[in-house]
Design a protein around this motif. Structure first.
Motif, PDB file in Angstrom:
ATOM      1  N   GLU A 217      29.032  44.478  50.128  1.00 38.87           N
ATOM      2  CA  GLU A 217      29.541  44.252  51.482  1.00 38.87           C
ATOM      3  C   GLU A 217      29.939  42.795  51.714  1.00 38.87           C
ATOM      4  O   GLU A 217      30.862  42.503  52.469  1.00 38.87           O
ATOM      5  CB  GLU A 217      28.497  44.679  52.519  1.00 38.87           C
ATOM      6  N   ASN A 218      29.235  41.873  51.043  1.00 35.22           N
ATOM      7  CA  ASN A 218      29.564  40.456  51.202  1.00 35.22           C
ATOM      8  C   ASN A 218      30.687  40.009  50.263  1.00 35.22           C
ATOM      9  O   ASN A 218      31.030  38.834  50.210  1.00 35.22           O
ATOM     10  CB  ASN A 218      28.313  39.595  50.974  1.00 35.22           C
TER      11      ASN A 218
ATOM     12  N   GLU B 227      30.661  40.059  46.951  1.00 34.29           N
ATOM     13  CA  GLU B 227      30.217  39.606  45.630  1.00 34.29           C
ATOM     14  C   GLU B 227      30.420  40.707  44.592  1.00 34.29           C
ATOM     15  O   GLU B 227      30.170  41.883  44.845  1.00 34.29           O
ATOM     16  CB  GLU B 227      28.753  39.162  45.681  1.00 34.29           C
TER      17      GLU B 227
ATOM     18  N   ASN C  22      34.103  35.805  44.043  1.00 35.86           N
ATOM     19  CA  ASN C  22      33.360  35.591  45.280  1.00 35.86           C
ATOM     20  C   ASN C  22      31.893  35.262  45.018  1.00 35.86           C
ATOM     21  O   ASN C  22      31.281  34.501  45.754  1.00 35.86           O
ATOM     22  CB  ASN C  22      33.452  36.835  46.171  1.00 35.86           C
ATOM     23  N   LYS C  23      31.329  35.865  43.982  1.00 34.00           N
ATOM     24  CA  LYS C  23      29.911  35.688  43.672  1.00 34.00           C
ATOM     25  C   LYS C  23      29.667  34.283  43.125  1.00 34.00           C
ATOM     26  O   LYS C  23      30.271  33.882  42.130  1.00 34.00           O
ATOM     27  CB  LYS C  23      29.482  36.732  42.640  1.00 34.00           C
TER      28      LYS C  23
END
Length: 200
Positions: A18-19, A21, A154-155
């Protein structure tokens, strides 16, 4: 960084939390590699002070990866471009197709017989180019080219940074045999002895 060959072109599908990652699936072979061209775009800024240059900042913005391959199979075409297979087994590309980002790994042979290994953590591909030519007096191979945009992932890694590429050269100091032998078993994850403080 002279190299004389390239092979073992793999990709790994990405699942996003959801974030945003990334979690990477087990890598699978994309195709037999012919050529890879990687160009990088940098965000640049220069601060002038006291009639001179005080600071220069150059940061990775994005990149373009152009791959020449022998063939793009049906599964890879679905994963990379969002094309779908209909009930008759025909691969159909539509204007609404949008592929998902994937990680891309490959290796390049150096003149000393060692390999340089790469993972690009997040690449979003477009529709492959198709080149066709009638057969004349001699045989000319026509092969597809697929181009993708390279982005940072993103992570964050263990230092709180967002990597876009990992590369290792076989036989270099600090590069273990285990790192090389496991390069295609999973997308390489940076390893650091220390991690940043929480919230940092």
């Amino acid at each position: 960084m002279a190299t004389i060959g390239m092979d073992k072109l793999y990709y790994a599908k990405i699942t996003e939390a959801e974030n945003g990652e990334e979690t990477y699936a087990t890598p699978v072979q994309l195709a037999k590699a012919i050529k890879a061209d990687l160009t990088i775009d940098l965000a640049e800024a220069t601060l002038y002070a006291d009639d001179g240059t005080a600071y220069v900042v150059k940061e990775f913005k994005s990149g373009t990866l152009s791959l020449g391959v022998d063939d793009i199979g049906v599964t890879a075409a679905q994963d990379l471009t969002g094309a779908i297979v209909d009930d008759n087994g025909v691969l159909v590309s539509t204007s609404e197709n949008e592929g998902s980002a994937v990680a891309v790994g490959f290796r390049a042979l150096k003149p000393n017989g060692k390999y340089r290994y790469f993972w690009l953590y997040r690449v979003k591909f477009g529709i492959p180019d198709t080149n066709l030519e009638t057969k004349g007096d001699s045989i000319t191979f026509q092969t597809p080219t697929i181009e993708g945009t390279v982005m940072r992932r993103n992570k964050p890694d263990g230092k709180g940074k967002h990597p876009w590429k990992a590369e290792a050269t076989e036989g270099d100091a600090g590069v273990s045999d285990t790192t090389i032998s496991g390069w295609y078993t999973q997308v390489y994850e940076p390893v650091y002895e220390t991690t940043p403080p929480s919230g940092g």
